[in-house]
Design an enzyme around this catalytic site. Structure first.
Site, PDB file in Angstrom:
ATOM      1  N   GLY A   9      58.872 105.404  43.822  1.00 57.54           N
ATOM      2  CA  GLY A   9      57.549 105.088  45.492  1.00 57.54           C
ATOM      3  C   GLY A   9      57.888 103.321  45.448  1.00 57.54           C
ATOM      4  O   GLY A   9      56.480 102.898  45.271  1.00 57.54           O
ATOM      5  N   ALA A  10      58.452 103.229  44.791  1.00 54.53           N
ATOM      6  CA  ALA A  10      58.508 101.171  44.000  1.00 54.53           C
ATOM      7  C   ALA A  10      58.463 100.681  45.372  1.00 54.53           C
ATOM      8  O   ALA A  10      58.363  99.244  44.776  1.00 54.53           O
ATOM      9  CB  ALA A  10      60.285 101.547  43.142  1.00 54.53           C
ATOM     10  N   VAL A  59      61.928 111.916  47.010  1.00 55.23           N
ATOM     11  CA  VAL A  59      60.970 113.091  45.622  1.00 55.23           C
ATOM     12  C   VAL A  59      60.696 114.182  46.376  1.00 55.23           C
ATOM     13  O   VAL A  59      60.876 114.912  45.492  1.00 55.23           O
ATOM     14  CB  VAL A  59      60.160 112.676  44.571  1.00 55.23           C
ATOM     15  CG1 VAL A  59      60.772 111.139  44.212  1.00 55.23           C
ATOM     16  CG2 VAL A  59      58.681 112.562  46.115  1.00 55.23           C
ATOM     17  N   TYR A 151      44.155 116.244  49.275  1.00 59.35           N
ATOM     18  CA  TYR A 151      44.926 115.450  48.809  1.00 59.35           C
ATOM     19  C   TYR A 151      44.083 115.371  47.134  1.00 59.35           C
ATOM     20  O   TYR A 151      44.954 115.518  45.929  1.00 59.35           O
ATOM     21  CB  TYR A 151      44.450 114.051  49.436  1.00 59.35           C
ATOM     22  CG  TYR A 151      45.454 112.741  48.622  1.00 59.35           C
ATOM     23  CD1 TYR A 151      45.733 112.126  48.152  1.00 59.35           C
ATOM     24  CD2 TYR A 151      43.345 112.166  47.772  1.00 59.35           C
ATOM     25  CE1 TYR A 151      46.521 111.347  47.151  1.00 59.35           C
ATOM     26  CE2 TYR A 151      44.083 110.965  46.974  1.00 59.35           C
ATOM     27  CZ  TYR A 151      44.997 110.662  46.562  1.00 59.35           C
ATOM     28  OH  TYR A 151      45.811 109.329  45.797  1.00 59.35           O
ATOM     29  N   PHE A 188      47.591 102.562  50.872  1.00 57.59           N
ATOM     30  CA  PHE A 188      47.763 104.109  51.216  1.00 57.59           C
ATOM     31  C   PHE A 188      46.953 104.322  52.344  1.00 57.59           C
ATOM     32  O   PHE A 188      46.969 105.206  53.158  1.00 57.59           O
ATOM     33  CB  PHE A 188      46.776 103.807  49.735  1.00 57.59           C
ATOM     34  CG  PHE A 188      45.870 105.098  50.003  1.00 57.59           C
ATOM     35  CD1 PHE A 188      47.042 106.219  48.673  1.00 57.59           C
ATOM     36  CD2 PHE A 188      44.622 105.852  49.933  1.00 57.59           C
ATOM     37  CE1 PHE A 188      45.918 107.645  48.836  1.00 57.59           C
ATOM     38  CE2 PHE A 188      43.704 107.069  50.227  1.00 57.59           C
ATOM     39  CZ  PHE A 188      44.488 108.076  49.763  1.00 57.59           C
TER      40      PHE A 188
END
Length: 251
Positions: A9-10, A59, A151, A188
């Site tokens: 998640g770069a 991922v 979440y 986010f």
């Protein structure tokens, strides 16, 4: 010899900030994410400081994760640090109104993604008897809030998985840390609200929240503590954030 770090998640937020601080300190940096153009831009930006390897990666796909590790160039293969940063929240509706599809994406990314990446990297760390797994959890894994249903549950999983990893790795020099940030000014909320910029900006309005570089600096410090030190869990909030009062519904 330079150490190697793999950051998932770069392409934004904590991951991008981690890429910068480690690259500027001469680490070999492996960057993954789903947005290829952003990975290319990061490589251009940071390539003057250290060796950078980028790979477009989801991922949630275990085969992609396995192939990434298998295909790494020699100088990147001995991964010293894994930062399991890829993750997301989708929606803020109460459970009864929430999307099952959104729940499944969060479970697949926040839980399975962490499992796939950890499982792929861990055998090498154990064999070399060194390494550090950094899991990016959340205060949402400790403290519930309305609409945080799945979440928060995924981040609770990350916390407990980190603890159990530490237990399994006792007797080795492989370390595990769960970093638990509170509210931070990243993409986010833009992701949570599915591109609704006005809604996302409202979350951060008039608040001096954590910045990506704040969390990256914490991760860099944790990684560089002496080998005898394991920071098990580190929860961090902005000064302007605190725990809410218990709620009472009076009908």
């Amino acid at each position: 010899m330079a150490k190697s770090i793999l950051i998932t998640g770069a392409t934004s937020g904590f991951g991008s900030a981690c890429a910068e601080i480690f690259a500027c300190n001469k680490w070999n940096v492996i960057l993954t994410g789903r947005r290829k153009k952003r990975l290319e831009n990061l490589e251009k930006k940071l390539g003057n400081f250290s060796s950078i390897y980028t790979s477009q990666l989801d991922v949630r796909n275990s085969n992609e994760v396995e192939n990434l590790i298998t295909d790494l160039p020699q100088e990147f293969r001995d991964i010293d640090v894994l930062v399991n940063n890829a993750g997301l929240a989708l929606g803020l509706e109460p459970a009864v109104d929430a999307s099952l599809d959104d729940w499944e994406v969060m479970v697949d990314t926040n839980i399975k993604g962490v499992l796939y990446c950890t499982k792929a990297v861990l055998p090498g760390m154990v064999k070399r008897n060194r390494g550090h797994i950094i899991n990016v959890g959340s205060t949402a894994g400790n403290w519930p809030y309305p609409g945080g249903n799945v979440y928060g549950a995924t981040k609770s999983f990350v916390q407990q998985f980190s603890r159990n990893l530490r237990t399994d790795l006792l007797g080795t020099k492989v370390r595990v840390t769960n970093i638990e940030p509170g509210m931070a000014e990243t993409e986010f909320s833009l992701v949570r609200f599915k591109g609704d910029k006005k809604k996302a900006e409202k979350v951060y309005e008039n608040a001096d929240l954590l910045q990506p570089e704040d969390v990256a600096e914490i991760i860099y410090w944790v990684v560089n503590t002496p080998e005898r030190v394991n920071i098990n869990t580190l929860e961090v909030m902005a000064t302007c954030q605190a725990w809410g009062p218990l709620q009472v519904h009076q009908s």
